[in-house]
Design a protein around this motif. Structure first.
Motif, PDB file in Angstrom:
ATOM      1  N   VAL A  38       6.466  -8.786  -0.589  1.00 13.81           N
ATOM      2  CA  VAL A  38       7.940  -8.043   0.049  1.00 13.81           C
ATOM      3  C   VAL A  38       8.802  -8.220  -0.778  1.00 13.81           C
ATOM      4  O   VAL A  38       9.817  -7.217  -1.057  1.00 13.81           O
ATOM      5  CB  VAL A  38       7.898  -8.495   1.431  1.00 13.81           C
ATOM      6  CG1 VAL A  38       9.305  -7.986   2.039  1.00 13.81           C
ATOM      7  CG2 VAL A  38       6.820  -7.919   2.217  1.00 13.81           C
ATOM      8  N   ALA A  39       9.063  -9.475  -1.345  1.00 14.20           N
ATOM      9  CA  ALA A  39      10.473  -9.778  -2.232  1.00 14.20           C
ATOM     10  C   ALA A  39      10.273  -8.846  -3.330  1.00 14.20           C
ATOM     11  O   ALA A  39      11.418  -8.203  -3.962  1.00 14.20           O
ATOM     12  CB  ALA A  39      10.387 -11.259  -2.590  1.00 14.20           C
ATOM     13  N   ALA A  40       9.046  -8.632  -4.051  1.00 12.32           N
ATOM     14  CA  ALA A  40       8.909  -7.865  -5.160  1.00 12.32           C
ATOM     15  C   ALA A  40       9.350  -6.276  -4.908  1.00 12.32           C
ATOM     16  O   ALA A  40      10.003  -5.645  -5.563  1.00 12.32           O
ATOM     17  CB  ALA A  40       7.580  -7.972  -5.752  1.00 12.32           C
ATOM     18  N   VAL A  41       8.777  -5.754  -3.860  1.00 11.93           N
ATOM     19  CA  VAL A  41       8.991  -4.399  -3.306  1.00 11.93           C
ATOM     20  C   VAL A  41      10.377  -4.209  -3.168  1.00 11.93           C
ATOM     21  O   VAL A  41      10.984  -3.325  -3.724  1.00 11.93           O
ATOM     22  CB  VAL A  41       8.117  -3.904  -2.121  1.00 11.93           C
ATOM     23  CG1 VAL A  41       8.448  -2.545  -1.653  1.00 11.93           C
ATOM     24  CG2 VAL A  41       6.829  -4.076  -2.374  1.00 11.93           C
ATOM     25  N   SER A  42      10.970  -5.268  -2.486  1.00 11.17           N
ATOM     26  CA  SER A  42      12.392  -5.041  -2.184  1.00 11.17           C
ATOM     27  C   SER A  42      13.151  -5.201  -3.231  1.00 11.17           C
ATOM     28  O   SER A  42      14.292  -4.499  -3.533  1.00 11.17           O
ATOM     29  CB  SER A  42      12.982  -6.066  -1.126  1.00 11.17           C
ATOM     30  OG  SER A  42      12.118  -6.066   0.087  1.00 11.17           O
ATOM     31  N   GLY A  43      12.878  -5.948  -4.342  1.00 17.29           N
ATOM     32  CA  GLY A  43      13.686  -6.145  -5.446  1.00 17.29           C
ATOM     33  C   GLY A  43      13.319  -5.275  -6.543  1.00 17.29           C
ATOM     34  O   GLY A  43      13.698  -5.409  -7.820  1.00 17.29           O
ATOM     35  N   ARG A  44      12.457  -4.380  -6.199  1.00 20.79           N
ATOM     36  CA  ARG A  44      12.033  -3.594  -7.129  1.00 20.79           C
ATOM     37  C   ARG A  44      11.265  -4.055  -8.571  1.00 20.79           C
ATOM     38  O   ARG A  44      11.493  -3.571  -9.797  1.00 20.79           O
ATOM     39  CB  ARG A  44      13.005  -2.449  -7.794  1.00 20.79           C
ATOM     40  CG  ARG A  44      13.789  -1.760  -6.239  1.00 20.79           C
ATOM     41  CD  ARG A  44      14.270  -0.180  -6.688  1.00 20.79           C
ATOM     42  NE  ARG A  44      15.138  -0.170  -7.960  1.00 20.79           N
ATOM     43  CZ  ARG A  44      15.569   0.716  -8.180  1.00 20.79           C
ATOM     44  NH1 ARG A  44      15.034   2.035  -7.967  1.00 20.79           N
ATOM     45  NH2 ARG A  44      16.271   0.931  -9.380  1.00 20.79           N
ATOM     46  N   ASP A  45      10.554  -5.124  -8.179  1.00 22.54           N
ATOM     47  CA  ASP A  45       9.818  -5.988  -9.179  1.00 22.54           C
ATOM     48  C   ASP A  45       8.518  -5.347  -9.328  1.00 22.54           C
ATOM     49  O   ASP A  45       7.521  -5.774  -8.970  1.00 22.54           O
ATOM     50  CB  ASP A  45       9.874  -7.203  -8.946  1.00 22.54           C
ATOM     51  CG  ASP A  45       9.268  -8.059 -10.077  1.00 22.54           C
ATOM     52  OD1 ASP A  45       8.963  -7.514 -11.116  1.00 22.54           O
ATOM     53  OD2 ASP A  45       9.649  -9.347 -10.116  1.00 22.54           O
ATOM     54  N   TYR A  46       8.428  -4.100  -9.879  1.00 18.77           N
ATOM     55  CA  TYR A  46       7.299  -3.430  -9.962  1.00 18.77           C
ATOM     56  C   TYR A  46       5.843  -4.120 -10.585  1.00 18.77           C
ATOM     57  O   TYR A  46       4.886  -3.634  -9.987  1.00 18.77           O
ATOM     58  CB  TYR A  46       7.458  -1.956 -10.311  1.00 18.77           C
ATOM     59  CG  TYR A  46       8.370  -1.275  -9.627  1.00 18.77           C
ATOM     60  CD1 TYR A  46       8.138  -0.632  -8.365  1.00 18.77           C
ATOM     61  CD2 TYR A  46       9.456  -0.923 -10.151  1.00 18.77           C
ATOM     62  CE1 TYR A  46       9.134  -0.023  -7.814  1.00 18.77           C
ATOM     63  CE2 TYR A  46      10.531  -0.318  -9.493  1.00 18.77           C
ATOM     64  CZ  TYR A  46      10.258   0.550  -8.331  1.00 18.77           C
ATOM     65  OH  TYR A  46      11.263   0.968  -7.406  1.00 18.77           O
ATOM     66  N   ALA A  47       6.054  -4.837 -11.730  1.00 18.44           N
ATOM     67  CA  ALA A  47       5.188  -5.524 -12.364  1.00 18.44           C
ATOM     68  C   ALA A  47       4.237  -6.448 -11.312  1.00 18.44           C
ATOM     69  O   ALA A  47       2.988  -6.195 -11.202  1.00 18.44           O
ATOM     70  CB  ALA A  47       5.515  -6.052 -13.390  1.00 18.44           C
ATOM     71  N   VAL A  48       5.206  -7.126 -10.674  1.00 19.33           N
ATOM     72  CA  VAL A  48       4.594  -8.071  -9.622  1.00 19.33           C
ATOM     73  C   VAL A  48       3.886  -7.260  -8.231  1.00 19.33           C
ATOM     74  O   VAL A  48       2.705  -7.554  -7.966  1.00 19.33           O
ATOM     75  CB  VAL A  48       5.562  -8.922  -8.881  1.00 19.33           C
ATOM     76  CG1 VAL A  48       5.105  -9.723  -8.012  1.00 19.33           C
ATOM     77  CG2 VAL A  48       6.363  -9.744 -10.077  1.00 19.33           C
TER      78      VAL A  48
END
Lengths: 326, 290
Positions: free
Chosen positions: A279-289
Motif C-alpha cells: 500500500v505504501a508503494a502504491v500510494s507513493g507511486r513506487d511502481y517497481a515495488v
C-alpha cells in the motif's frame, strides 16, 4: 508413479506462470514512469529527461525484447530499484516477507486448530444445542468482512478490554533481529492473525461438520462399529481422516485470500509486512515495488495450488491414478 | 398448455418453500427496509451528507442528530442513508457485471468445450492467480482519480473467475441430461437449447452465487475504501464511515460515528446470505421433485 504425477502437475503450471508474468508486465507498461525497474522518476516530467532515461533503460526497444529482459532479470532475483525506500526491490521484499509469512502461518494454525476442534464437536453432536450454537456462530463469523471484524476486534481488545495497545501492535523489540524477537513478534501477531483467519475458520468448521455428519452414515463406519471399535476411535481414526482430506485442497485456494486479507489486516494493525509495503508503494507511486509484489503474490498462489494438488495426490491414491489415466 | 404452466408452478413451489423459511423472510423484509430508506434519503433527511459544518463537530446523539455528527460535523444518519446508496449501488453493479461475465464465460466454455473452453478457462485461471484486492488496487492505480464508476468496472471485470468456474461445472453436468440430448435430436437450435433448456437449470445456482457475490462486495467496498482505493474520501459510503474508526479518539469515545455503519454492514450481509440460503433450499426441493 507419484513422481510422474508431480512432474506432470509442475509442467502444467508453467504456462500459467508465464501468463501471470505477461499480465504483470502488461500492467507495469500501463503505469506512468517506469513500472518495471523503478529507474524513471515519475515526478520528473521534463521531456528531455524522460527521453534520455527511456533510451538508457531500453524502453524504446520492442515490447517482446523488453519482456524477455525483465523475465531474465526477475529470474535472477533483480526487480529494479525502489524509489521510495532507496534500495533494491528484492532486498526490500526479503526484509518484509518473514513478517507476512509469520502472520499467514499463524493464521492458518489458528484456523486449523479451532476449526478442527469446533467441527469435531459440532459433527459429533448434530442437532444438539452445542452444534446449533457452533453453526450459528460460524455463520455470523462467515458473514463479517475481515476489515469490519478487525475494527470490532480492535474495539473489543484495545478499547474495552485494554489488552493490546491501540494502533501499532509491534513494539520496539521488532527492530531487533528476527530470531531474538520472535516471541514478541508472535504475541503481537496473534490478534491480527486470529482476525485474518476468522473467515476461513468459520468456513472450515462448517465444512468439517458437514463432512463428519455425512461420513458417519457410511458403510465403513458401520463396519468399524460392528467390529466393536469404540465410538471415539471410530470418530478419530476413521471418520476424521476421511473428512480432513478435502480440506487439503482449500489450502491452495486460501493463499490468495490470506495474502489479499493481509493487505487489509497489516495496514489496520500497522504490521510491517508485505501488505503495508504494497500500500505504501502504491500510494507513493513506487511502481517497481508494486509490480514485484503483484508478481510474487501471483506466483505464491500458483505454487500454493500445486502444493495442495500434490498433497491431495499424496494422500488420496485415486487422484494420482486419475491424473495418470487422463 | 401443460408445458406453459409447468415453469410457473415450478417457481410457485419455490416461492412457497421460500415463504416458509423464517430467517429468509425476515432477512428479505430487513433488506427491503434498508434499501427503501436509502433510496428515500433525500426525503427523509434535510442534512447534507457531504457539507462540513464547523459549528457541530463530533456531537453525541441528540434529538437534532439521532446518531450525532462526525469529525466534519455531518449528520451520521444522513451519511448512513446516502452512504448506503453508494455501497449498495457498488455491490449491485459489481455483482451484475460479475454474474453477467461469469455466466457468459462459464456457459460458453462448458457448453461448447474444445478451444473455447481452454481459452476461457485459462483466462479465468489468470484472473484467479492474483490476490483479488492486490489485483484491483494495481489495475485501479492506472487510473487513480477515477470515481465510483471506475471502481465498479475494475472490481467487476477482475472478479468473475470463480463465478465462471462454478457455472461451467454446472453447465457440464446439465449437458449430460437426457432432455438436452432429446432437444438436440429433435432439431432444436443452439440458441433454443441454451435459453430454454440450459439456463433454467442454472437459475438456482446463478441466484445463490449472485447473492453471495453481492454480500462479499459490500466487504470489498469497505476494504478498498479503507486502503484509499475505493470510494473517494469525502463521499459517504459505509466503508468510508468504518474507516473513521481508525482515529483513536473516534474508536475510544465516539461509537456513534462507526458502530451503526458496522452493524448495518453485518446486518445487510447476513440478510443477503440468509436470503441466498432460502433460495438455495427452495430450489433444491424443487429439483428433488423433478
Amino acid at each position: 508413479m507419484l513422481l510422474k504425477f508431480a512432474l506432470r502437475r509442475l509442467a502444467g503450471a508453467v504456462p500459467l506462470l508465464l501468463l501471470v508474468s505477461v499480465v504483470v508486465f502488461a500492467l507495469a507498461k500501463q503505469m506512468p514512469g517506469d513500472g518495471l525497474g523503478g529507474g524513471l522518476n515519475p515526478g520528473n516530467k521534463d521531456p528531455r529527461y524522460v527521453a534520455e532515461m527511456r533510451e538508457k533503460l531500453g524502453y524504446d526497444d520492442p515490447l517482446p525484447l523488453q519482456y524477455f529482459r525483465w523475465v531474465k532479470d526477475a529470474a535472477s532475483g533483480y526487480f529494479g530499484q525502489s524509489f521510495l525506500f532507496k534500495m533494491p526491490v528484492g532486498e526490500l521484499i526479503g526484509q518484509r516477507l518473514p513478517a507476512t509469512l509469520l502472520l499467514t502461518v499463524l493464521s492458518l494454525l489458528i484456523t486449523y486448530g479451532s476449526s478442527l476442534t469446533l467441527g469435531m464437536i459440532a459433527g459429533r453432536n448434530p442437532g444438539r444445542p452445542v452444534d446449533r450454537f457452533i453453526l450459528t456462530a460460524s455463520y455470523v463469523t462467515y458473514a463479517v468482512p475481515t476489515f469490519i471484524a478487525a475494527i470490532f476486534a480492535i474495539y473489543i481488545f484495545a478499547v474495552v478490554l485494554n489488552w493490546v495497545p491501540l494502533g501499532g501492535t509491534v513494539t520496539a523489540a521488532a527492530s531487533r533481529g528476527l530470531w531474538s524477537s520472535l516471541g514478541d513478534r508472535v504475541v503481537h501477531a496473534l490478534l491480527p492473525a486470529a482476525v485474518l483467519g476468522m473467515f476461513n475458520t468459520a468456513a472450515y468448521t462448517q465444512f468439517l461438520r458437514g463432512e463428519i455428519v455425512e461420513n458417519s452414515g457410511k458403510n465403513y463406519v458401520r463396519t468399524a462399529v460392528a467390529k466393536g471399535i469404540s465410538r471415539s476411535s471410530v470418530y478419530n481414526r476413521h471418520i476424521l481422516r476421511n473428512s480432513l482430506l478435502p480440506l487439503v485442497t482449500f489450502l491452495g485456494m486460501d493463499i490468495g485470500g490470506l495474502l489479499g486479507g493481509s493487505v487489509v489486516i497489516e495496514n489496520l494493525f500497522s504490521y510491517p509486512g508485505i501488505g503495508t509495503l504494497f500500500v505504501a508503494a502504491v500510494s507513493g507511486r513506487d511502481y517497481a515495488v508494486m509490480m514485484a509484489v503483484t508478481l510474487m503474490t501471483g506466483f505464491m498462489i500458483v505454487a500454493g495450488n500445486i502444493v495442495a494438488d500434490l498433497l491431495y495426490g499424496l494422500l488420496d491414491p485415486r487422484i494420482r491414478a486419475g491424473y495418470n489415466g487422463g | 398448455m401443460k408445458h406453459k404452466n409447468a415453469p410457473a408452478s415450478r417457481i410457485g413451489a419455490a416461492v412457497r418453500k421460500f415463504a416458509a423459511n423464517r430467517p429468509a423472510v425476515v432477512s428479505l423484509l430487513f433488506l427491503t427496509a434498508v434499501i427503501t430508506l436509502c433510496l428515500l434519503a433525500p426525503w427523509l433527511t434535510d442534512y447534507d451528507p457531504m457539507k462540513i459544518s464547523l459549528r457541530s463537530l463530533n456531537k453525541a446523539p441528540s434529538a437534532g442528530h439521532w446518531l450525532g455528527t462526525d469529525k466534519g460535523g455531518r449528520d451520521v444518519v444522513s451519511r448512513l442513508l446516502y452512504g448506503g446508496r453508494t455501497t449498495l449501488w457498488i455491490s449491485l453493479c459489481v455483482s451484475a457485471i460479475i454474474a453477467g461475465v461469469g455466466t457468459a464465460v462459464g456457459v460458453l466454455a462448458g457448453y461448447f468445450g474444445g478451444a473455447a473452453d481452454s481459452l476461457l478457462m485459462r483466462a479465468a485461471d489468470v484472473v484467479l492467480s492474483f490476490p483479488f484486492l492486490i489485483f484491483v488496487i494495481v489495475v485501479k492505480s492506472i487510473d487513480p482519480d477515477g470515481g465510483v464508476s471506475s471502481l465498479i468496472w475494475t472490481v467487476g471485470l477482475l472478479g468473475w473467475g470463480g463465478f465462471a468456474r462454478i457455472i461451467r461445472a454446472k453447465t457440464l453436468a446439465e449437458k449430460e441430461n437426457e432432455y438436452m440430448l432429446a432437444a438436440r435430436s429433435l432439431g432444436a437450435g443452439t440458441l433454443r437449447i441454451l435459453t430454454r433448456h440450459l439456463l433454467p437449470g442454472l437459475l438456482g445456482l446463478f441466484i445463490v452465487n449472485l447473492m453471495w457475490t453481492a454480500a462479499v462486495m459490500i466487504g470489498v467496498e469497505a476494504s478498498l475504501s479503507f486502503l484509499g482505493f475505493g470510494v473517494p474520501a469525502g463521499q459517504p459510503s459505509w466503508g468510508n464511515m468504518m474507516t473513521d474508526a481508525l482515529s483513536p479518539e473516534v474508536i475510544r469515545e465516539r461509537w456513534w460515528i462507526w458502530l451503526p455503519a458496522g452493524l448495518l454492514i453485518i446486518g445487510v450481509i447476513l440478510s443477503i446470505n440468509f436470503i441466498g440460503e432460502g433460495i438455495k433450499e427452495a430450489f433444491r426441493v424443487q429439483e428433488r421433485h423433478l
